[in-house]
Scaffold this motif. Structure first.
Motif, PDB file in Angstrom:
ATOM      1  N   ALA A 100       0.814  -1.222   0.000  1.00  0.00           N
ATOM      2  CA  ALA A 100       0.000   0.000   0.000  1.00  0.00           C
ATOM      3  C   ALA A 100       0.847   1.272   0.000  1.00  0.00           C
ATOM      4  N   TRP A 101       2.066   1.228   0.563  1.00  0.00           N
ATOM      5  CA  TRP A 101       2.880   2.438   0.641  1.00  0.00           C
ATOM      6  C   TRP A 101       3.162   3.021  -0.736  1.00  0.00           C
ATOM      7  N   PHE A 102       3.252   2.139  -1.762  1.00  0.00           N
ATOM      8  CA  PHE A 102       3.618   2.625  -3.093  1.00  0.00           C
ATOM      9  C   PHE A 102       2.533   3.539  -3.667  1.00  0.00           C
ATOM     10  N   LYS A 103       1.265   3.193  -3.470  1.00  0.00           N
ATOM     11  CA  LYS A 103       0.186   4.064  -3.951  1.00  0.00           C
ATOM     12  C   LYS A 103       0.217   5.408  -3.232  1.00  0.00           C
ATOM     13  N   ALA A 104       0.484   5.366  -1.926  1.00  0.00           N
ATOM     14  CA  ALA A 104       0.572   6.610  -1.155  1.00  0.00           C
ATOM     15  C   ALA A 104       1.735   7.469  -1.654  1.00  0.00           C
ATOM     16  N   TYR A 105       2.868   6.839  -1.924  1.00  0.00           N
ATOM     17  CA  TYR A 105       4.035   7.545  -2.455  1.00  0.00           C
ATOM     18  C   TYR A 105       3.722   8.159  -3.817  1.00  0.00           C
ATOM     19  N   SER A 106       3.050   7.385  -4.656  1.00  0.00           N
ATOM     20  CA  SER A 106       2.728   7.859  -6.000  1.00  0.00           C
ATOM     21  C   SER A 106       1.860   9.103  -5.956  1.00  0.00           C
ATOM     22  N   ARG A 107       0.891   9.110  -5.036  1.00  0.00           N
ATOM     23  CA  ARG A 107       0.020  10.287  -4.900  1.00  0.00           C
ATOM     24  C   ARG A 107       0.777  11.472  -4.316  1.00  0.00           C
ATOM     25  N   LYS A 108       1.570  11.213  -3.298  1.00  0.00           N
ATOM     26  CA  LYS A 108       2.255  12.302  -2.592  1.00  0.00           C
ATOM     27  C   LYS A 108       3.291  12.991  -3.465  1.00  0.00           C
ATOM     28  N   TYR A 109       4.038  12.212  -4.262  1.00  0.00           N
ATOM     29  CA  TYR A 109       5.133  12.760  -5.059  1.00  0.00           C
ATOM     30  C   TYR A 109       4.843  12.763  -6.562  1.00  0.00           C
ATOM     31  N   CYS A 110       3.638  12.359  -6.971  1.00  0.00           N
ATOM     32  CA  CYS A 110       3.255  12.339  -8.390  1.00  0.00           C
ATOM     33  C   CYS A 110       4.282  11.571  -9.231  1.00  0.00           C
ATOM     34  N   LEU A 111       4.542  10.331  -8.828  1.00  0.00           N
ATOM     35  CA  LEU A 111       5.490   9.491  -9.563  1.00  0.00           C
ATOM     36  C   LEU A 111       4.896   9.128 -10.915  1.00  0.00           C
ATOM     37  N   ASN A 112       5.552   9.534 -12.007  1.00  0.00           N
ATOM     38  CA  ASN A 112       5.028   9.229 -13.340  1.00  0.00           C
ATOM     39  C   ASN A 112       5.805   8.090 -13.990  1.00  0.00           C
ATOM     40  N   ASP A 113       5.369   7.684 -15.164  1.00  0.00           N
ATOM     41  CA  ASP A 113       5.976   6.536 -15.842  1.00  0.00           C
ATOM     42  C   ASP A 113       7.448   6.767 -16.170  1.00  0.00           C
ATOM     43  N   ALA A 114       7.779   7.998 -16.591  1.00  0.00           N
ATOM     44  CA  ALA A 114       9.166   8.291 -16.963  1.00  0.00           C
ATOM     45  C   ALA A 114      10.089   8.175 -15.747  1.00  0.00           C
ATOM     46  N   PHE A 115       9.639   8.664 -14.605  1.00  0.00           N
ATOM     47  CA  PHE A 115      10.435   8.590 -13.380  1.00  0.00           C
ATOM     48  C   PHE A 115      10.639   7.138 -12.968  1.00  0.00           C
ATOM     49  N   LEU A 116       9.564   6.364 -12.969  1.00  0.00           N
ATOM     50  CA  LEU A 116       9.649   4.962 -12.556  1.00  0.00           C
ATOM     51  C   LEU A 116      10.483   4.141 -13.541  1.00  0.00           C
ATOM     52  N   ALA A 117      10.419   4.508 -14.815  1.00  0.00           N
ATOM     53  CA  ALA A 117      11.237   3.803 -15.810  1.00  0.00           C
ATOM     54  C   ALA A 117      12.722   4.053 -15.560  1.00  0.00           C
ATOM     55  N   ALA A 118      13.073   5.289 -15.187  1.00  0.00           N
ATOM     56  CA  ALA A 118      14.467   5.600 -14.896  1.00  0.00           C
ATOM     57  C   ALA A 118      14.955   4.839 -13.664  1.00  0.00           C
ATOM     58  N   VAL A 119      14.071   4.715 -12.664  1.00  0.00           N
ATOM     59  CA  VAL A 119      14.415   3.967 -11.457  1.00  0.00           C
ATOM     60  C   VAL A 119      14.648   2.494 -11.796  1.00  0.00           C
ATOM     61  N   ASP A 120      13.741   1.929 -12.601  1.00  0.00           N
ATOM     62  CA  ASP A 120      13.857   0.515 -12.948  1.00  0.00           C
ATOM     63  C   ASP A 120      15.079   0.246 -13.824  1.00  0.00           C
ATOM     64  N   GLN A 121      15.384   1.179 -14.703  1.00  0.00           N
ATOM     65  CA  GLN A 121      16.573   1.027 -15.549  1.00  0.00           C
ATOM     66  C   GLN A 121      17.836   0.974 -14.697  1.00  0.00           C
ATOM     67  N   ALA A 122      17.906   1.828 -13.677  1.00  0.00           N
ATOM     68  CA  ALA A 122      19.068   1.825 -12.784  1.00  0.00           C
ATOM     69  C   ALA A 122      19.146   0.517 -11.998  1.00  0.00           C
ATOM     70  N   ARG A 123      17.986  -0.014 -11.608  1.00  0.00           N
ATOM     71  CA  ARG A 123      17.973  -1.288 -10.874  1.00  0.00           C
ATOM     72  C   ARG A 123      18.481  -2.422 -11.756  1.00  0.00           C
TER      73      ARG A 123
ATOM     74  N   CYS B  64       4.787  17.126  -7.231  1.00  0.00           N
ATOM     75  CA  CYS B  64       3.555  17.512  -7.915  1.00  0.00           C
ATOM     76  C   CYS B  64       3.576  18.997  -8.246  1.00  0.00           C
ATOM     77  N   GLY B  65       3.167  19.343  -9.450  1.00  0.00           N
ATOM     78  CA  GLY B  65       3.113  20.744  -9.843  1.00  0.00           C
ATOM     79  C   GLY B  65       2.609  20.889 -11.261  1.00  0.00           C
ATOM     80  N   ASP B  66       2.020  22.047 -11.556  1.00  0.00           N
ATOM     81  CA  ASP B  66       1.519  22.344 -12.896  1.00  0.00           C
ATOM     82  C   ASP B  66       2.496  23.273 -13.618  1.00  0.00           C
ATOM     83  N   GLY B  67       2.698  23.002 -14.892  1.00  0.00           N
ATOM     84  CA  GLY B  67       3.552  23.869 -15.688  1.00  0.00           C
ATOM     85  C   GLY B  67       5.007  23.860 -15.264  1.00  0.00           C
ATOM     86  N   VAL B  68       5.500  22.716 -14.783  1.00  0.00           N
ATOM     87  CA  VAL B  68       6.894  22.619 -14.341  1.00  0.00           C
ATOM     88  C   VAL B  68       7.824  22.621 -15.557  1.00  0.00           C
ATOM     89  N   LYS B  69       8.872  23.455 -15.494  1.00  0.00           N
ATOM     90  CA  LYS B  69       9.846  23.532 -16.577  1.00  0.00           C
ATOM     91  C   LYS B  69      11.249  23.274 -16.030  1.00  0.00           C
TER      92      LYS B  69
END
Length: 374
Positions: A257-280, A329-334
């Motif tokens: 369950a912690w992973f869903k909470a983390y995903s909501r809190k930090y807005c973990l997207n597919d690109a971020f998780l892919a980079a993490v998995d690639q490093a693993r 999490c944020g809108d219009g992040v550059k």
């Protein structure tokens, strides 16, 4: 941190139990204003990650609805090394306004023997190395500290026994060892201390351990000339939550369950998780990716009771190193540099706080917990 501007303020404490479990500082100006600063809660499953400390949330500027001061702009910079907030405040009235500028620090509580308090300094009063400038000049900042147990101000009792108010420092532990037995029993009955037992080889040793909450407030009186702007800048070191090894990238752990909470809190997207998995996969790890964690929480929504929005808000988040991964999490992040990301808002009213997750390659990880230092 919450910055409060209040006319003719008296900072008061109560000898009665608080009606809420949230930390409070009572500031009276016809009506009371409640300032909230609470530790960020992390999923219990994350306890499996070694050497974990929880961050203490700090925040932004809070104006009571009675204040006559307008927030024309806020420049916010957040990095693992420093948080810097610059405000341009304007007094639109035809008369000068005098107000207290109040910065409450995060509350500090040692809830049990295993508590790790994430603080960047060993200073018992200036916990985060706080400094302030007004129109580019340093300001002499006053400090008020109070110790609360079960919602009651017990500062005087600790001072009578020559016990320091900072519960997380070893100097406080040493002072409690010198407290007479009768006074020690009284402190425990009032919730100020707990009796801990340790094995010393020749049997068990009993020792008082602090359980009170330290509340620290920085403040000074500020003049706001009629129809003019005043620039106020605050700087301090962040309280950083740390994990020596992230569980992100661990296929089995991420089913919890912690992973869903983390995903909501930090807005973990597919690109971020892919980079993490690639490093693993590069390290052929069967568990988490080769990163340590740094977590920073900033209470943007703490200013939700402002009478009007911020005219102009500019936020820059710095990862600290180009090799680090970041998610928030944020809108219009550059992305504006190899380490910096920005958001720009106008007519802004915050609806959520800013939680930042930074992953550092473990070969560079040098963070350490500040548990019971000094």
């Amino acid at each position: 941190m919450l910055l409060v501007l209040v006319d003719r303020v008296r900072i008061a404490t109560s000898t009665k139990p608080a009606t809420s479990s949230w930390p409070r500082l009572v500031v009276r100006l016809a009506a009371a204003i409640t300032l909230i600063g609470c530790p960020s809660l992390l999923p219990s499953t994350m306890a499996r990650a070694a050497e974990r400390t929880a961050e203490l949330a700090t925040g932004g500027l809070l104006l009571p609805k009675t204040a006559e001061i307008e927030i024309k702009s806020e420049e916010l910079y957040i990095s693992p090394r420093q948080i810097r907030a610059t405000y341009r405040l304007r007094n639109p009235a035809s008369d000068e306004v005098r107000s207290l500028i109040v910065f409450p620090m995060p509350d500090v509580t040692v809830s049990d023997a295993a508590t790790d308090v994430s603080l960047p300094t060993d200073d018992p009063k200036n916990l985060l190395g706080f400094t302030a400038l007004v129109d580019g000049k340093p300001v002499k900042v006053n400090v008020v500290q109070k110790a609360f147990a079960r919602g009651v101000d017990r500062t005087a009792e600790l001072e009578r026994l020559n016990v320091p108010l900072a519960p997380h420092l070893q100097t406080t532990d040493k002072a409690l060892r010198r407290v007479p037995p009768g006074d020690g029993e009284d402190l425990t009955k009032k919730g100020l201390t707990a009796v801990e037992e340790y094995s010393v080889g020749r049997g068990m040793l009993k020792q008082l351990s602090p359980r009170w909450t330290l509340r620290t407030t920085h403040y000074w009186e500020q003049k706001f000339p009629a129809r003019k702007e005043v620039k106020i800048e605050q700087r301090y070191k962040p309280s950083i939550g740390r994990s020596a090894q992230t569980l992100l990238g661990d296929p089995e752990a991420m089913k919890d369950a912690w992973f869903k909470a983390y995903s909501r809190k930090y807005c973990l997207n597919d690109a971020f998780l892919a980079a993490v998995d690639q490093a693993r996969q590069k390290t052929k790890s069967q568990h988490g990716a080769p990163f340590s964690e740094q977590r920073i929480s900033y209470l943007l929504a703490a200013g939700a009771n402002w009478e009007r929005p911020i005219d102009d808000l500019h936020i820059v988040v710095d990862t600290g190193s180009a090799s680090n991964l970041i998610s928030f999490c944020g809108d219009g992040v550059k992305k504006i540099s190899p380490t910096r990301y920005e958001m720009h808002k106008t007519d802004y009213s915050a609806s959520r706080d800013l939680h930042i997750l930074i992953l550092k390659p473990t070969r560079e990880a040098a963070g350490r917990s500040r548990r019971r230092t000094k």
